[in-house]
Design a protein around this motif. Structure first.
Motif, PDB file in Angstrom:
ATOM      1  N   ALA B  84       0.811  -1.221   0.000  1.00 23.51           N
ATOM      2  CA  ALA B  84       0.000   0.000   0.000  1.00 23.51           C
ATOM      3  C   ALA B  84       0.847   1.274   0.000  1.00 23.51           C
ATOM      4  CB  ALA B  84      -0.945   0.001   1.204  1.00 23.51           C
ATOM      5  N   ALA B  85       2.000   1.225   0.649  1.00 21.20           N
ATOM      6  CA  ALA B  85       2.810   2.440   0.817  1.00 21.20           C
ATOM      7  C   ALA B  85       4.033   2.402  -0.110  1.00 21.20           C
ATOM      8  CB  ALA B  85       3.263   2.574   2.265  1.00 21.20           C
ATOM      9  N   ILE B  86       4.240   3.456  -0.862  1.00 18.88           N
ATOM     10  CA  ILE B  86       5.353   3.522  -1.812  1.00 18.88           C
ATOM     11  C   ILE B  86       6.702   3.208  -1.151  1.00 18.88           C
ATOM     12  CG2 ILE B  86       6.679   5.148  -3.251  1.00 18.88           C
ATOM     13  CD1 ILE B  86       4.015   6.354  -4.145  1.00 18.88           C
ATOM     14  N   PRO B  87       7.012   3.762   0.024  1.00 19.57           N
ATOM     15  CA  PRO B  87       8.343   3.470   0.589  1.00 19.57           C
ATOM     16  C   PRO B  87       8.550   1.978   0.867  1.00 19.57           C
ATOM     17  CG  PRO B  87       7.263   5.246   1.803  1.00 19.57           C
ATOM     18  CD  PRO B  87       6.252   4.690   0.870  1.00 19.57           C
ATOM     19  N   ASP B  88       7.478   1.287   1.231  1.00 24.71           N
ATOM     20  CA  ASP B  88       7.595  -0.143   1.507  1.00 24.71           C
ATOM     21  C   ASP B  88       7.780  -0.935   0.203  1.00 24.71           C
ATOM     22  OD1 ASP B  88       7.332   0.214   4.256  1.00 24.71           O
ATOM     23  OD2 ASP B  88       5.153   0.009   4.197  1.00 24.71           O
ATOM     24  N   PRO B 109      -0.536   0.637  -5.302  1.00 22.20           N
ATOM     25  CA  PRO B 109      -0.976   0.930  -3.931  1.00 22.20           C
ATOM     26  C   PRO B 109      -2.476   0.664  -3.853  1.00 22.20           C
ATOM     27  CG  PRO B 109      -0.271   2.942  -5.084  1.00 22.20           C
ATOM     28  CD  PRO B 109       0.056   1.798  -5.967  1.00 22.20           C
ATOM     29  N   PHE B 110      -2.909  -0.069  -2.837  1.00 23.95           N
ATOM     30  CA  PHE B 110      -4.268  -0.618  -2.890  1.00 23.95           C
ATOM     31  C   PHE B 110      -5.178  -0.199  -1.741  1.00 23.95           C
ATOM     32  CE2 PHE B 110      -1.325  -3.905  -1.256  1.00 23.95           C
ATOM     33  CZ  PHE B 110      -1.824  -4.063   0.029  1.00 23.95           C
ATOM     34  N   TYR B 111      -4.786   0.797  -0.947  1.00 27.87           N
ATOM     35  CA  TYR B 111      -5.728   1.198   0.113  1.00 27.87           C
ATOM     36  C   TYR B 111      -6.830   2.116  -0.451  1.00 27.87           C
ATOM     37  CZ  TYR B 111      -7.916   2.946   4.275  1.00 27.87           C
ATOM     38  OH  TYR B 111      -8.867   3.290   5.206  1.00 27.87           O
ATOM     39  N   ALA B 123       2.404   6.921  -8.858  1.00 22.35           N
ATOM     40  CA  ALA B 123       2.893   5.985  -7.840  1.00 22.35           C
ATOM     41  C   ALA B 123       3.927   5.033  -8.438  1.00 22.35           C
ATOM     42  CB  ALA B 123       1.722   5.203  -7.241  1.00 22.35           C
TER      43      ALA B 123
END
Lengths: 301, 301
Positions: B84-88, B109-111, B123
């Motif tokens: 979900a988070a770009i940094p991850d 990102p899927f949230y 993204a």
């Protein structure tokens, strides 16, 4: 009257970004202080409006710690800690507890859709039992239009029965007042918090506990007026005007993509266009929409 | 014939768990070896079937490293790294590259739902530009029924145009053959991989590049037969029988909740009931369903 364990007006605070997309911690903590000054009982940081799930765990911990370091009391903070993977939810929640923040808003795991109530119960139970901290207070987070995971009344009832001192409330952001009424009727003493601004007044009148909403970033004072005086017939006109003002802000924010628009409106309110940046996959308003928004914003009550 | 940069039969490998819900790395790597022995060109570990988004980043890195340590070649591994988070997503993808694994399957990102193509392009671009590694090969992941985020043809076209040597394929798990045909027609040389088993044969006949599917955990040999001989009219009967066998396994797995059922079927195939455990929010089949499944499993071709 039932006694709720979580009550009041909480702001679903937005998270400003630096030009490199990192959280602008100085601007954020100043915003949190302003929200409290304007009447919020607390700041529900790192929610959907706060783009929490667009930040890494490291960034999320940093945002919470920045708020504490800026002098905001732990009991004024209620961060979101629910993510897709149970170990990450455990880690974020444990971090909050480690810095004295005992109340969190917890999304269910949200990658798989159509999962069973048994599966969601098992996930929440695993999280709470792994953390094993009597101080923890969990506000469940029902926002099926984003998470894709509705929290049903039977599931909520099972969680309250299993963890009566931990699972103490819900943020209901689905915008369905009938669901809120059903929650109030089914679970006396369970803190039902409105996630949708227009429902604050009817919810408080019906015995609800408060709100965690996006428009609080802009009109916290009006939310506080509704919360404080909803049941006082001598102040009905004032309360109705406050709710109408809230609704006007909400209506404008929802006439574009909501979260970037809330950020842009905070920027307009505070004269700082840096607020307008969201992190992808959310995008800033177009220049045309931003200009249009500015005109309409200036006309709000 | 177009030349694809990613071709073959990849298994969307399931991830076995220990009794404490941690990944059973020994059982997992033995499974990966078996999948390769049975005919898979590679293992697309840590996808939806692999419950990747139920694992922490630390667990995900450990699972990939275990496969390498067990002797599986980096070019036989294609992990999912999109969260979900770009940094991850950046961190997981960089980790794969750091251990020599250059091909990844990347969810958007899927949230947030209903995000714009501009937001999804931004993204993916942010992720690829931050990683800035010429070795990286990204397989986009279209599985809107789970992620909630469809990847449209215009978005895919923009990503290919911007990153022609990086964005080289797509896993299409939506189960809509018309979409696969549209992808093949619009983007010659872009590797379209079937995410739904029943579409492997028609996709290969239409010029597709291969598959990443769940049933490969059970019938990799049949998938390999279809992949190798789909275009050979002299072997049509053999190919059709293989696809029919694949479809029979798929049909049985989908008559219960799919992912726990795939795991239970791997356990039945290998005589190890420990396979049946999923991590919440997914739940193991009930004892009654498990017994019913065992009877039907024994009757499969």
């Amino acid at each position: 009257m039932t006694i709720h364990r979580i009550t009041g007006v909480y702001s679903a605070a937005t998270t400003p970004l630096n030009a490199d997309d990192s959280p602008d911690l100085g601007l954020f903590t100043a915003h949190c202080q302003r929200l409290l000054d304007e009447g919020c009982h607390g700041v529900a940081l790192l929610g959907t409006t706060g783009e929490a799930n667009s930040f890494s765990s490291t960034e999320r911990r940093g945002i919470l710690e920045a708020a504490l370091k800026a002098g905001i009391a732990p009991d004024q903070l209620m961060p979101g800690t629910g993510v897709a993977a149970i170990p990450d939810t455990v880690e974020l929640t444990r971090h909050a507890l480690s810095v004295g923040v005992t109340r969190v808003v917890m999304l269910p795991p949200f990658y798989y859709k159509g999962v069973s109530d048994d599966g969601l119960f098992s996930a929440y139970a695993r999280i709470i039992e792994t953390i094993a901290d009597d101080r923890l207070r969990v506000v469940l987070y029902h926002i099926p239009q984003v998470s894709g995971i509705p929290l049903t009344l039977p599931l909520i009832g099972r969680l309250i029965a299993a963890f009566p001192d931990t699972v103490v409330g819900i943020k209901d952001s689905a915008g369905d007042f009938a669901n809120m009424q059903a929650l109030l009727a089914a679970f006396p003493g369970f803190s039902v918090l409105a996630g949708a601004d227009p429902l604050l007044l009817p919810l408080i009148k019906a015995g609800g506990a408060g709100c965690i909403t996006a428009t609080s970033n802009l009109v916290a004072d009006s939310l506080r007026t509704v919360y404080d005086h909803a049941s006082d017939p001598t102040r009905a006109a004032e309360v109705d005007a406050a709710q109408a003002r809230i609704n006007a802000y909400r209506s404008l924010s929802n006439s574009y993509v909501q979260i970037p628009t809330i950020k842009a409106m905070v920027g307009l309110k505070n004269g700082n266009s840096a607020w307008a940046r969201p992190r992808p996959p959310l995008m800033a308003l177009s220049a045309a929409d931003q200009a249009d928004l500015a005109v309409k914003f200036a006309q709000l009550p």
